[in-house]
Design an enzyme around this catalytic site. Structure first.
Site, short mmCIF file in Angstrom:
data_model
loop_
_atom_site.label_atom_id
_atom_site.label_comp_id
_atom_site.label_asym_id
_atom_site.label_seq_id
_atom_site.Cartn_x
_atom_site.Cartn_y
_atom_site.Cartn_z
N HIS A 345 0.84 -1.17 0.04
CA HIS A 345 -0.08 0.01 0.09
C HIS A 345 1.01 1.40 -0.07
CE1 HIS A 345 -4.36 -1.45 0.52
NE2 HIS A 345 -3.72 -2.42 1.08
N LYS A 536 -8.42 14.36 3.53
CA LYS A 536 -7.91 13.18 3.75
C LYS A 536 -6.82 13.41 4.99
CE LYS A 536 -6.39 14.16 -0.53
NZ LYS A 536 -6.63 12.85 -1.43
N ARG A 537 -6.22 12.23 5.07
CA ARG A 537 -5.22 12.28 6.41
C ARG A 537 -4.45 13.65 6.04
NH1 ARG A 537 -5.31 8.58 10.79
NH2 ARG A 537 -3.41 9.74 11.60
N LYS A 542 0.79 14.76 0.92
CA LYS A 542 -0.51 14.95 0.21
C LYS A 542 -0.79 16.34 0.06
CE LYS A 542 -2.67 11.26 2.58
NZ LYS A 542 -3.28 10.22 1.77
N THR A 644 -8.24 6.65 -2.92
CA THR A 644 -9.90 6.25 -3.05
C THR A 644 -10.76 7.35 -3.02
OG1 THR A 644 -10.07 5.24 -0.95
CG2 THR A 644 -9.43 3.59 -2.55
N LYS A 648 -14.45 8.50 -5.13
CA LYS A 648 -15.44 8.99 -4.39
C LYS A 648 -16.12 10.39 -5.16
CE LYS A 648 -14.14 6.30 -0.51
NZ LYS A 648 -13.36 6.32 0.54
#
Length: 810
Positions: A345, A536-537, A542, A644, A648
């Site tokens: 992952h 998101k986290r 990110k 993911t 969405k």
């Protein structure tokens, strides 16, 4: 005598929570018959069973999902309405089952839904954490963690199964005897299973998620009783039971704590005993072993390791086969490899699990022996193929030499599995040619790609019923179990009525979410502004900081020329930071501080608002995603394995601004790159920049708007009370930014200008939205699971409907 209460007075005396539990138990009753029948069905057919092992299952709420999958939503809605109650209000009572951090745990939840919907005999196995991912409070702009006591009022969806309680061993010593190897003098902890039903969509299949809870055995430490330490001995039971107390709140970061290693072995040891028991007694309700030969074990059992967290399944299965079942080593190794498969992952080095040998050997001495034996045979094989290549042996060893000897769990997973997969095409290529390059050269056939997916039941039908209805009117409801049917919308991209309806659904979702924000945050939202969402986290890779720089730049432009027309935006950023991750917590403080200044500046008015979404979780995602116009997926190319959330948003009619990273690449391929807003460095550009040496000052000196924004952050413009509050952030960005925020700033701003331009043409914007929805079919977890089933597990999905419980069996 007291006057009897009227019906409405009686209802007021019963709390909303009581009604929630009454409804939950009613819905559960509809599940139980199907659940029992499904399990009987599996025992009669004796199919190959799939075991999905994960330390995280981020399930969210269960009530609405169960009603949707059983087709009970309308009936329940009507019944609740007749009682003068509001179904939505009851649904809000339910606590999220937050037994995961982010993508990895939520993927596991989507996979369980798809496996049940596809009629696979599948089981999710994990830990029943007493406390899930912490609740996030924002206090003075800072994240504060609160324990998530999600079981406080009980959990109507689980069933304790004490009759299947199992012992798990730790510590002790290893003895080699003429009868074989013995693991002696161990400490025992009991694993108590709790089962949660997992219903498929309208097919009467109900699978099981079994989560283990740690319990101290009754004689735990009671030898202290003889010395009068009875009270202490009973209090010590907590030490054993702490194993399942709390979820480690790290996403993409390895924390080498002994308690975490205990959790990993605990779930694996209990699960494998369960798997072997079920393999041996393949009759419903039967405890007597029917099978004793393990030759056919891989034909009946598939174990999928969700990342390296359950990697100990490999040495544990070897221990069971060799020490307990007396299978010879080579045969046991063949069985183990054919049974296990590993999903990778992440490619971030700090996320890879590398356990100190000293800690490991103390906790699991027998497993250390087994790992050394596995590694020796593996290195002998490599040495025979590449004679004299000592460096290759060092790179490929499971044991890393150095000041602190460590066990590389990813290497163990690759060696001990018959299939290794990444979770998006670009990520799987990086896995093959970089992370596991040597292993790929050795066994190229075992490396695969399985691009992630999301369940369209929760992530469209449940969270966005307006959009689901609109689509159903146009193309029927087949897309709910075959998302590729959304392609039927493509010929309708220019259909005026569809354009109008899709835009209207989005506007209704935005109005509803605006009302929610006003109630929760006391901020007036302009519902016709662009909802620009980044949830998101919180992690440097990110790049929430890139978003922050854009917000500050927009703010500065409005201040510089207040009369100039601009597209109004509501920027919504949300996510949790790991409690020990200083930079991530600073990023949250920066977002909230920018919001304080921007939201209270009268010159800006309602043209720009910045909201930090507190305590982002599954149930909040279900509200914000349907309302989003723009989805931010802006990680540095080569760092996000898949994502993911991106899928969405695409399915729910938001347009994506993103880098060519993770599944964004395949989204652009499916919908056409011109229908996303793609910007920034590609993987090869990032590599080239690394070779050359990334110099952030170069961009800072060259780009005046960037320099202004950075200076404001550094000099306390957004933190007047603490002028040097953000010096760590600026220092990182200028001198040691691994994720090259400044390198993509210019391209990001130019791309955001294109976003503004298109947003001013609502019709063209909505056409792009429809194209994106129509092309999102690939990103169903049903497609992902079908690929796992065929390419890795060797089973075929089934659309067979199990008869409902009231229909007699043949």
């Amino acid at each position: 005598m007291a006057k009897p209460l009227t019906d409405s007075e009686k209802r007021k005396q019963i709390s909303v929570r009581d009604y929630y539990f009454a409804l939950a138990h009613t819905v559960r009753d509809h599940l139980v018959g199907r659940w029992i029948r499904t399990q009987q069905h599996y025992y009669e057919r004796d199919p190959k069973r799939i075991y999905y092992l994960s330390l995280e299952f981020y399930m969210g709420r269960t009530l609405q999902n169960t009603m949707v999958n059983l087709g009970l939503q309308n009936a329940c809605d009507e019944a609740i309405y007749q009682l003068g109650l509001d179904l939505e209000e009851l649904e809000e009572i339910e606590e999220d089952a937050g037994l995961g951090n982010g993508g990895l745990g939520r993927l596991a939840a989507c996979f369980l839904d798809s496996m049940a919907t596809l009629g696979l005999a599948a089981y999710g196995y994990g830990i029943r954490y007493e406390f899930g991912i912490f609740n996030q409070k924002i206090v003075n702009g800072w994240q504060v963690e609160e324990a998530d006591d999600w079981l406080r009022y009980g959990n109507p969806w689980e069933k304790a199964r004490p009759e299947y309680m199992l012992p798990v061993h730790f510590y002790g010593r290893v003895e080699h005897t003429p009868e074989g190897v013995k693991w002696l003098d161990t400490q025992v902890v009991l694993a108590m299973p709790y089962d949660t039903p997992v219903p498929g969509y309208k097919n009467n299949t109900v699978n099981t998620m079994r989560l283990w809870s740690a319990k101290a055995p009754n004689d735990f430490n009671l030898h202290d009783f003889n010395t009068g330490g009875y009270i202490e001995a009973v209090l010590d039971r907590n030490l054993a039971e702490n194993i399942s107390r709390v979820l480690y709140p790290n996403d993409n970061f390895f924390e080498g704590k002994e308690l975490r290693l205990k959790q990993e072995y605990f779930v694996v040891a209990a699960t494998l005993q369960d798997i072997v028991r079920r393999f041996k007694s393949s009759k419903f309700g039967c405890r007597d072993p029917v099978r004793t030969c393990f030759e056919i074990f891989p034909d009946k059992v598939a174990i999928q390791l969700n990342d390296t967290h359950p990697a100990l399944a490999i040495p544990e299965l070897m221990r069971i086969l060799v020490d307990v079942e007396k299978v010879d080593w080579d045969k046991a190794w063949e069985i183990t490899r054919k049974t296990c498969a590993y999903t990778n992952h992440t490619v971030l080095p700090e996320a890879l699990e590398r356990w100190p040998v000293s800690m490991f050997g103390q906790l699991l001495p027998r497993h250390l022996d087994i790992i050394y034996a596995i590694n020796q045979r593996h290195l002998d094989q490599v040495a025979a193929l590449f004679p004299g290549d000592v460096d290759r042996l060092r790179r490929m060893s499971v044991i890393e030499e150095g000041d602190c000897k460590r066990i590389n769990m990813a290497h163990l997973c690759v060696i001990g599995s018959h299939a290794v997969n990444g979770v998006a095409r670009i990520h799987s290529e990086i896995v093959k040619h970089s992370v596991f390059k040597d292993f790929y050269e050795l066994e190229p056939e075992k490396f695969q790609n399985k691009t992630n997916g999301i369940t369209p039941r929760r992530w469209l039908l449940l969270c966005n019923p307006g959009l689901a209805d609109t689509i159903m009117e146009k193309i029927g409801e087949g897309f709910l179990t075959d998302l590729s049917q959304l392609k039927k919308l493509l010929p309708l991209v220019n259909d005026e009525a569809l354009i109008r309806e899709v835009a209207q659904v989005k506007q209704e979702n935005k109005l509803k979410f605006s009302a929610f924000l006003e109630k929760e945050y006391k901020v007036r939202i302009n519902p016709s502004s662009m909802f620009d969402v980044h949830v998101k986290r919180i992690h440097e890779y990110k790049r929430q900081l890139l978003n922050c720089l854009h917000i500050v730049t927009l703010y500065n432009r409005i201040k510089k020329d207040p009369a100039k027309a601009c597209v109004p935006r509501t920027v919504i950023i949300g996510g949790k930071a790991a409690p020990g991750y200083h930079m991530a917590k600073m990023i949250i403080k920066l977002v909230t501080s920018i919001g304080e200044v921007v939201n209270h500046d009268p010159v800006v008015g309602n043209r720009l608002k910045v909201i930090f979404l507190e305590n982002y979780r599954v149930s909040l995602a279900e509200k914000v995603i349907p309302a989003a116009d723009l989805s931010q997926q802006i990680s540095t190319a080569g760092t996000e394995a898949s994502g993911t959330g991106n899928m969405k948003f695409m399915l729910n009619g938001a347009l994506t601004i993103g880098t060519m990273d993770g599944a964004n690449v395949e989204m652009a391929e499916e919908a056409g790159a011109e229908n996303l807003f793609i910007f920034g460095l590609r993987v090869e550009d990032v590599q080239a920049l690394d070779q050359k040496g990334y110099n952030a000052q170069e961009y800072y000196n060259r780009l005046p708007e960037l320099r202004q924004a950075v200076d404001q952050i550094r000099d306390g413009f957004f933190s007047p009370q603490q002028p040097d509050c953000f010096k760590d952030i600026v220092n990182m960005l200028l001198y040691h930014d691994r994720f090259k925020v400044f390198a993509d700033y210019e391209a990001y701003l130019a791309c955001q200008a294109q976003v503004d331009q298109l947003y001013q043409n609502p019709k063209e914007w909505t056409k792009k939205v429809i194209r994106n929805i129509a092309c999102s079919g690939k990103f169903s977890s049903d497609r992902t699971i079908t690929e796992y089933a065929r390419d890795i597990w060797g089973v075929e999905p089934s659309d067979l409907q199990i008869p409902t419980p009231h229909v007699p069996k043949d």
